[in-house]
Write a protein that holds these residues in place. Structure first.
Motif, short mmCIF file in Angstrom:
data_model
loop_
_atom_site.label_atom_id
_atom_site.label_comp_id
_atom_site.label_asym_id
_atom_site.label_seq_id
_atom_site.Cartn_x
_atom_site.Cartn_y
_atom_site.Cartn_z
N CYS A 247 12.73 13.21 -3.45
CA CYS A 247 11.82 12.15 -2.71
C CYS A 247 11.25 11.05 -3.35
O CYS A 247 12.09 9.95 -2.26
N ALA A 248 10.87 11.11 -4.18
CA ALA A 248 11.43 9.12 -4.63
C ALA A 248 12.99 8.47 -4.87
O ALA A 248 12.98 7.46 -4.57
N THR A 249 13.42 9.52 -5.33
CA THR A 249 15.66 9.52 -4.92
C THR A 249 15.75 8.89 -2.68
O THR A 249 16.57 8.13 -3.39
N ILE A 250 15.16 9.42 -2.89
CA ILE A 250 15.13 9.22 -0.98
C ILE A 250 14.69 7.70 -0.69
O ILE A 250 15.82 6.96 0.24
N ARG A 251 13.47 7.34 -1.04
CA ARG A 251 12.83 5.85 -0.84
C ARG A 251 13.60 5.24 -1.63
O ARG A 251 13.65 4.00 -0.73
N ALA A 252 14.20 5.32 -2.90
CA ALA A 252 14.94 5.01 -3.77
C ALA A 252 16.00 4.60 -2.64
O ALA A 252 17.33 2.98 -2.72
N LEU A 253 16.86 5.13 -2.21
CA LEU A 253 18.10 5.02 -1.74
C LEU A 253 17.79 4.47 0.04
O LEU A 253 19.23 3.31 0.19
N ALA A 254 16.64 4.45 0.71
CA ALA A 254 15.99 3.59 1.88
C ALA A 254 16.30 2.14 1.16
O ALA A 254 16.28 1.08 2.35
N GLN A 255 15.50 2.13 0.14
CA GLN A 255 15.28 0.96 -0.31
C GLN A 255 16.77 0.26 -0.89
O GLN A 255 17.05 -1.34 -0.70
N ALA A 256 17.84 0.76 -1.30
CA ALA A 256 19.06 -0.32 -1.91
C ALA A 256 20.12 0.07 -0.48
O ALA A 256 20.60 -0.99 -0.55
N PHE A 257 19.53 0.55 0.61
CA PHE A 257 20.94 0.70 1.76
C PHE A 257 19.96 0.87 2.52
O PHE A 257 19.81 1.34 4.03
N PRO A 258 19.26 -0.13 2.98
CA PRO A 258 18.23 0.04 4.34
C PRO A 258 19.00 -0.20 5.50
O PRO A 258 20.56 -0.60 5.64
N GLY A 259 18.60 0.83 6.73
CA GLY A 259 19.47 0.97 7.68
C GLY A 259 20.40 2.03 7.66
O GLY A 259 21.10 2.65 8.91
N LEU A 260 20.70 2.73 5.98
CA LEU A 260 21.80 3.27 6.58
C LEU A 260 21.18 4.88 6.60
O LEU A 260 20.16 5.24 6.20
N PRO A 261 22.19 5.45 7.53
CA PRO A 261 21.55 7.29 8.17
C PRO A 261 21.49 8.07 6.23
O PRO A 261 21.75 7.77 5.91
N LEU A 262 20.32 8.55 6.24
CA LEU A 262 20.10 9.22 5.24
C LEU A 262 19.65 10.73 5.40
O LEU A 262 19.13 11.28 6.25
N ARG A 263 19.83 11.99 4.93
CA ARG A 263 20.10 13.24 5.06
C ARG A 263 19.68 13.57 3.46
O ARG A 263 19.99 13.95 2.51
N ILE A 264 18.91 15.07 3.64
CA ILE A 264 18.53 15.64 2.43
C ILE A 264 18.90 17.40 2.55
O ILE A 264 18.45 17.14 3.54
N ASP A 265 19.49 17.48 1.58
CA ASP A 265 19.73 19.39 1.62
C ASP A 265 19.44 20.06 0.30
O ASP A 265 19.95 20.54 -0.74
N PRO A 266 18.25 20.61 0.11
CA PRO A 266 17.39 21.26 -0.55
C PRO A 266 18.35 22.56 -0.91
O PRO A 266 17.67 23.39 -1.78
N ASN A 267 19.23 22.67 0.07
CA ASN A 267 20.04 25.05 0.52
C ASN A 267 18.63 26.15 0.27
O ASN A 267 18.69 26.71 -0.69
N ALA A 268 17.66 25.41 0.89
CA ALA A 268 16.83 26.49 1.30
C ALA A 268 15.75 26.98 0.11
O ALA A 268 14.98 27.79 -0.27
N ALA A 269 15.70 25.74 -1.03
CA ALA A 269 14.98 26.30 -2.34
C ALA A 269 13.55 25.51 -1.96
O ALA A 269 12.50 26.11 -3.45
N TRP A 270 13.10 25.49 -1.35
CA TRP A 270 11.49 24.64 -0.88
C TRP A 270 10.36 25.94 -0.17
O TRP A 270 11.29 26.86 0.40
N SER A 271 9.57 26.13 -0.69
CA SER A 271 8.52 26.50 0.29
C SER A 271 8.20 26.33 1.59
O SER A 271 8.05 24.64 1.59
N MET A 272 7.73 26.80 2.58
CA MET A 272 7.58 26.70 3.99
C MET A 272 6.44 25.15 3.95
O MET A 272 6.90 23.94 3.95
#
Length: 468
Positions: A247-272
């Motif tokens: 999550c912190a990485t997505i926030r860092a990417l949003a700050q470093a690249f404002p306006g660029l669309p972001l996606r995250i793919d945990p490959n079903a590793a997370w619980s509900m």
């Protein structure tokens, strides 16, 4: 004229005389009334005379995912289908043992077949593969190597080669056989991975990307990738580290690249519970949420709970799963992949269904080379409603590990361009192909196993899901 002639046993002699009379050269542009002659003669003359199957291995970076880590080498299979007129069609598919065994079993049955007869080719594939021993399941992150995908994967590999032949015979780019390009520039996204600096057992020098195990490392990786290729959207492979770090990485990417669309793919590793919490923490930052949890039912539940658009390459991988997903509103974006959906034309069928039901469409990727990249680009170029930039592992390929002539396919402005060259627009570099085949023969890897590789680093590694 030919259109007035009733074709029969004497067609070959009749057309040969027609061609001689009007001095038609089969591989030259011809006037309108001669197009039928040219097409008919080429189709009638083209028969498969040889199929060459070459397994290869190329360097793969030590990138992390929910199932462990990539091995030092990725496996692919290169197909060359040659016709008796000397034309060669190219295909590329997975290199795992089961896939390689399947294409090798099918290859001899294609001799004498017309590259236009895709239905007969598919029937032969089904008959041959049904008689083979059951394949073992491959890694879940490479759906095309799963036993249930054996027929569509094998058909796709040869379909690309047959379509490449058809387009070359017609003297047109492959996208014209698929309806014509609605875009010449096909957008791709920067595909980022948490990674180690080097493989624990590599027999080659460290890759140039360096270590990335925290937000700062991923931002450095993204900066380098975007500077090299001009990508205008970003995907982060997650499910490897603790969700708080990701999550912190997505926030860092949003700050470093404002306006660029972001996606995250945990490959079903997370619980509900984790997936819902992360959705709240990343509210407003994600273009879409890819496979956070496992299964159609849980994906539908997560969508109801968060309202986020959910994408997948794991729970919708064939048309029956698509039907079930539509009924549950489980997935809003399908990540297509011609390698296991059954080829380029079935990918277009998928695109039409997604358009009809208001679903988004993009493309999934595994480690691949330029033949697969150009096949992806041609079908994407001819797909009117391509909703999002496509995935690709291609930036992770080392420059001298590409087998197409001229080296790596260019990605500029985040896009791969499809041109007017006949067919896929690429040809084989024989020396490079032989070198990568030599690597395949030298190494012991025969099926991708991210779990076993990860246990070399951490003997206690448990890939069970949910991990977090």
């Amino acid at each position: 004229m030919l259109g007035m002639h009733r074709r029969g046993a004497g067609d070959t002699v009749y057309i040969a005389k027609y061609i001689e009379r009007y001095r038609i050269r089969i591989n030259a542009p011809v006037a309108c009334c001669h197009q039928d002659v040219r097409r008919y003669v080429v189709e009638r003359a083209m028969k498969v005379s040889d199929v060459r199957i070459t397994p290869i291995a190329f360097r793969d970076a030590p990138v992390l995912n929910a199932s462990g880590i990539h091995e030092p080498y990725a496996l692919r299979t290169i197909l060359e289908v040659e016709c008796d007129n000397g034309m060669v069609g190219l295909g590329e598919t997975y290199g795992d043992a089961a896939v390689l065994s399947a294409v090798r079993a099918v290859a001899p049955a294609l001799a004498g077949m017309s590259p236009y007869d895709l239905n007969s080719m598919e029937a032969q594939i089904r008959q041959i593969l049904t008689a083979l021993p059951a394949a073992q399941a491959g890694t879940e992150l490479a759906p095309g190597s799963h036993p249930s995908k054996q027929v569509p994967n094998c058909f796709s590999a040869f379909e690309v080669a047959f379509l490449d032949l058809q387009a070359k015979a017609a003297g047109v780019p492959l996208h014209q056989l698929l309806g014509g390009a609605v875009r010449r520039e096909v957008p791709f996204s920067a595909y980022l991975f948490f990674k180690y600096a080097r493989h624990i057992d590599a027999d080659y020098a460290d890759d140039p990307w360096g270590e990335a195990l925290d937000p700062e490392g991923i931002v450095r990786q993204a900066t380098r990738m975007i500077n090299l290729y001009g990508f205008e959207s970003i995907k982060l492979k997650a499910g490897a580290l603790h969700p708080d770090i990701e999550c912190a990485t997505i926030r860092a990417l949003a700050q470093a690249f404002p306006g660029l669309p972001l996606r995250i793919d945990p490959n079903a590793a997370w619980s509900m519970e984790t997936a819902v919490r992360v959705a709240g923490e990343l509210a407003g930052l994600l273009q879409y949420y890819e496979d956070p949890v496992a299964g159609l039912g849980p994906m539908a539940e997560l969508h109801r709970a968060t309202g986020l658009p959910l994408a997948t390459n794991m729970v919708v991988t064939d048309f029956d799963e698509l039907r079930q997903s539509i009924a549950q509103n489980a997935v809003q974006i399908v990540l297509s992949d011609h390698h296991y959906w059954g080829g380029m034309r079935r990918t277009q069928t998928l695109a039409a269904i997604c358009d009809h039901f208001g679903l988004g469409l993009s493309m999934h990727s595994n480690s691949h080379l330029g033949i697969s990249l150009m096949a992806m680009a041609h079908v994407a170029a001819a797909t009117p409603k391509l909703s999002y930039a496509c995935d690709t592992h291609y930036p992770w390929v080392e420059d001298d590990d590409e087998v197409v002539m001229g080296g790596k396919v260019k990605i500029e402005g985040g896009c791969v361009r499809v041109g007017d060259e006949p067919g896929l627009g690429v040809s084989i570099d024989r020396a490079r192909l032989e070198r990568l085949n030599g690597i395949f023969e030298r190494i012991a890897i025969r099926s991708r196993d991210d779990v076993a590789q990860m246990r070399k680093y951490d003997p206690a590694f448990d890939p069970g899901k949910p991990r977090f």
